[in-house]
Design a protein around this motif. Structure first.
Motif, PDB file in Angstrom:
ATOM      1  N   GLY A  89      83.309  86.701 105.435  1.00  0.00           N
ATOM      2  CA  GLY A  89      83.050  86.178 104.221  1.00  0.00           C
ATOM      3  C   GLY A  89      81.781  86.447 103.867  1.00  0.00           C
ATOM      4  N   PHE A  90      80.936  85.346 103.116  1.00  0.00           N
ATOM      5  CA  PHE A  90      79.425  85.141 103.123  1.00  0.00           C
ATOM      6  C   PHE A  90      78.310  85.584 103.144  1.00  0.00           C
ATOM      7  CE2 PHE A  90      75.344  83.968 100.656  1.00  0.00           C
ATOM      8  CZ  PHE A  90      76.397  84.474  99.487  1.00  0.00           C
ATOM      9  N   GLN A  91      78.363  84.829 104.799  1.00  0.00           N
ATOM     10  CA  GLN A  91      77.135  84.738 105.570  1.00  0.00           C
ATOM     11  C   GLN A  91      77.676  86.264 106.474  1.00  0.00           C
ATOM     12  OE1 GLN A  91      75.105  82.951 105.512  1.00  0.00           O
ATOM     13  NE2 GLN A  91      75.666  82.186 103.411  1.00  0.00           N
ATOM     14  N   LYS A  92      78.494  86.886 106.808  1.00  0.00           N
ATOM     15  CA  LYS A  92      78.502  88.014 106.909  1.00  0.00           C
ATOM     16  C   LYS A  92      78.264  88.849 106.651  1.00  0.00           C
ATOM     17  CE  LYS A  92      80.481  90.903 110.418  1.00  0.00           C
ATOM     18  NZ  LYS A  92      80.069  90.894 112.260  1.00  0.00           N
ATOM     19  N   LEU A 112      74.925  96.754  99.820  1.00  0.00           N
ATOM     20  CA  LEU A 112      74.111  96.400  98.531  1.00  0.00           C
ATOM     21  C   LEU A 112      76.008  94.777  98.794  1.00  0.00           C
ATOM     22  CD1 LEU A 112      72.801  95.504  96.478  1.00  0.00           C
ATOM     23  CD2 LEU A 112      74.938  95.708  94.771  1.00  0.00           C
ATOM     24  N   HIS A 113      75.114  94.067  98.944  1.00  0.00           N
ATOM     25  CA  HIS A 113      76.194  92.818  99.512  1.00  0.00           C
ATOM     26  C   HIS A 113      76.302  91.601  98.177  1.00  0.00           C
ATOM     27  CE1 HIS A 113      77.896  88.692 100.130  1.00  0.00           C
ATOM     28  NE2 HIS A 113      78.475  89.437 100.784  1.00  0.00           N
ATOM     29  N   PRO A 114      77.295  92.458  97.317  1.00  0.00           N
ATOM     30  CA  PRO A 114      76.856  92.107  95.250  1.00  0.00           C
ATOM     31  C   PRO A 114      77.267  90.582  95.563  1.00  0.00           C
ATOM     32  CG  PRO A 114      78.459  93.582  95.287  1.00  0.00           C
ATOM     33  CD  PRO A 114      78.687  93.563  96.532  1.00  0.00           C
ATOM     34  N   ALA A 115      77.643  89.654  95.980  1.00  0.00           N
ATOM     35  CA  ALA A 115      78.221  88.127  95.963  1.00  0.00           C
ATOM     36  C   ALA A 115      76.875  87.259  96.528  1.00  0.00           C
ATOM     37  CB  ALA A 115      78.833  87.682  97.120  1.00  0.00           C
ATOM     38  N   SER A 116      75.962  88.081  96.860  1.00  0.00           N
ATOM     39  CA  SER A 116      74.265  87.082  97.132  1.00  0.00           C
ATOM     40  C   SER A 116      73.156  88.139  96.293  1.00  0.00           C
ATOM     41  CB  SER A 116      74.261  87.303  98.442  1.00  0.00           C
ATOM     42  OG  SER A 116      73.773  88.610  99.475  1.00  0.00           O
ATOM     43  N   THR A 117      73.307  89.005  95.461  1.00  0.00           N
ATOM     44  CA  THR A 117      72.215  89.934  94.768  1.00  0.00           C
ATOM     45  C   THR A 117      73.118  89.882  93.244  1.00  0.00           C
ATOM     46  OG1 THR A 117      73.444  91.477  95.699  1.00  0.00           O
ATOM     47  CG2 THR A 117      71.417  91.022  96.341  1.00  0.00           C
ATOM     48  N   THR A 118      73.799  91.452  93.156  1.00  0.00           N
ATOM     49  CA  THR A 118      73.887  91.312  91.395  1.00  0.00           C
ATOM     50  C   THR A 118      75.468  90.183  90.935  1.00  0.00           C
ATOM     51  OG1 THR A 118      75.654  92.971  92.549  1.00  0.00           O
ATOM     52  CG2 THR A 118      73.046  93.920  91.632  1.00  0.00           C
ATOM     53  N   HIS A 119      75.483  89.925  91.629  1.00  0.00           N
ATOM     54  CA  HIS A 119      76.545  89.392  91.197  1.00  0.00           C
ATOM     55  C   HIS A 119      76.868  87.974  91.532  1.00  0.00           C
ATOM     56  CE1 HIS A 119      78.885  93.225  90.084  1.00  0.00           C
ATOM     57  NE2 HIS A 119      79.334  92.343  89.564  1.00  0.00           N
ATOM     58  N   ARG A 120      75.359  87.238  91.962  1.00  0.00           N
ATOM     59  CA  ARG A 120      75.275  85.507  92.415  1.00  0.00           C
ATOM     60  C   ARG A 120      75.411  84.566  91.358  1.00  0.00           C
ATOM     61  NH1 ARG A 120      70.768  88.152  92.252  1.00  0.00           N
ATOM     62  NH2 ARG A 120      68.816  87.056  91.347  1.00  0.00           N
ATOM     63  N   GLN A 121      74.640  85.002  90.545  1.00  0.00           N
ATOM     64  CA  GLN A 121      74.718  83.625  89.435  1.00  0.00           C
ATOM     65  C   GLN A 121      76.338  82.915  88.729  1.00  0.00           C
ATOM     66  OE1 GLN A 121      74.460  87.039  89.043  1.00  0.00           O
ATOM     67  NE2 GLN A 121      75.621  87.602  87.110  1.00  0.00           N
ATOM     68  N   LEU A 122      77.464  84.425  89.310  1.00  0.00           N
ATOM     69  CA  LEU A 122      78.802  83.656  88.890  1.00  0.00           C
ATOM     70  C   LEU A 122      79.285  82.733  89.961  1.00  0.00           C
ATOM     71  CD1 LEU A 122      79.973  87.299  88.297  1.00  0.00           C
ATOM     72  CD2 LEU A 122      79.131  85.355  86.407  1.00  0.00           C
ATOM     73  N   GLY A 182      86.140  92.073  91.204  1.00  0.00           N
ATOM     74  CA  GLY A 182      86.168  92.901  92.385  1.00  0.00           C
ATOM     75  C   GLY A 182      84.632  92.579  93.134  1.00  0.00           C
ATOM     76  N   ALA A 183      83.714  91.947  92.837  1.00  0.00           N
ATOM     77  CA  ALA A 183      82.796  91.040  94.134  1.00  0.00           C
ATOM     78  C   ALA A 183      83.378  90.030  94.873  1.00  0.00           C
ATOM     79  CB  ALA A 183      81.681  91.363  93.245  1.00  0.00           C
ATOM     80  N   GLY A 184      83.822  89.459  95.177  1.00  0.00           N
ATOM     81  CA  GLY A 184      84.288  88.730  96.483  1.00  0.00           C
ATOM     82  C   GLY A 184      83.052  88.589  97.325  1.00  0.00           C
ATOM     83  N   ASP A 185      83.125  87.904  97.797  1.00  0.00           N
ATOM     84  CA  ASP A 185      82.266  87.089  98.977  1.00  0.00           C
ATOM     85  C   ASP A 185      81.701  87.744  99.831  1.00  0.00           C
ATOM     86  OD1 ASP A 185      81.123  85.039  97.697  1.00  0.00           O
ATOM     87  OD2 ASP A 185      81.676  83.270  98.460  1.00  0.00           O
TER      88      ASP A 185
END
Length: 130
Positions: A56-59, A84-94, A103-106
Motif C-alpha cells: 500500500g501507500f507507505q510501501k 513516481l508514487h502518484p498517491a503521495s504526489t500528483t494525486h494526493r489531493q484526491l 488509476g492512481a491507487g495507493d
C-alpha cells in the motif's frame, strides 16, 4: 534503448511476486496488448509503465525514497529514469476512492525508463523493494 530497458525492468518486476502485485506493461508476455505491440510497435512497447506494490501507500513512499538511480520526478520521457508514487504526489489531493478510480491507487508506482543500463535500474529497484 528506452524500450529494451523497459522490457527488462518490467520482466524483473513481474518476477517479484513477493513484493509486486501486478505490472502493467504492454510488452510483457501474456499482456492483452501483446498482439498489438507485435503488430504496431516492432521496436518495443515504450518506456513508461506502472506496477502495483504489495504493502500500500507507505510501501510506495518507501520504494520511491529508497531509489538512488531513479529520479523522483513527475515528468516522463526523459533520458534519465524517473519514478513516481502518484498517491503521495500528483494525486494526493484526491480521496482514496478518487485516486483508485483515476488509476492512481495507493499501491501504484509509475516508471519512465531512461538510458541507464537495465542491470543498474534493476539493482536500484531490488534495493528499494527490500
Amino acid at each position: 534503448r528506452h524500450s529494451q530497458n523497459a522490457q527488462k525492468v518490467a520482466e524483473y518486476l513481474a518476477s517479484r511476486d513477493d513484493e509486486v502485485e501486478w505490472v502493467s506493461y504492454a510488452g510483457l508476455t501474456g499482456s492483452k496488448y501483446e498482439p498489438l505491440v507485435k503488430r504496431y510497435m516492432p521496436n518495443g512497447a515504450g518506456s513508461v509503465f506502472t506496477f502495483g506494490l504489495k504493502g500500500g501507500f507507505q510501501k510506495g513512499v518507501k520504494v520511491v525514497e529508497a531509489c538512488e538511480i531513479f529520479s523522483h520526478l513527475a515528468n516522463i520521457g526523459d533520458t534519465r529514469s524517473l519514478i513516481l508514487h502518484p498517491a503521495s504526489t500528483t494525486h494526493r489531493q484526491l480521496t482514496p476512492e478518487q485516486r483508485e478510480n483515476a488509476g492512481a491507487g495507493d499501491n501504484v508506482i509509475r516508471l519512465s525508463i531512461g538510458l541507464e543500463t537495465a542491470e543498474d535500474l534493476i539493482k536500484d529497484l531490488e534495493h528499494a523493494l527490500a
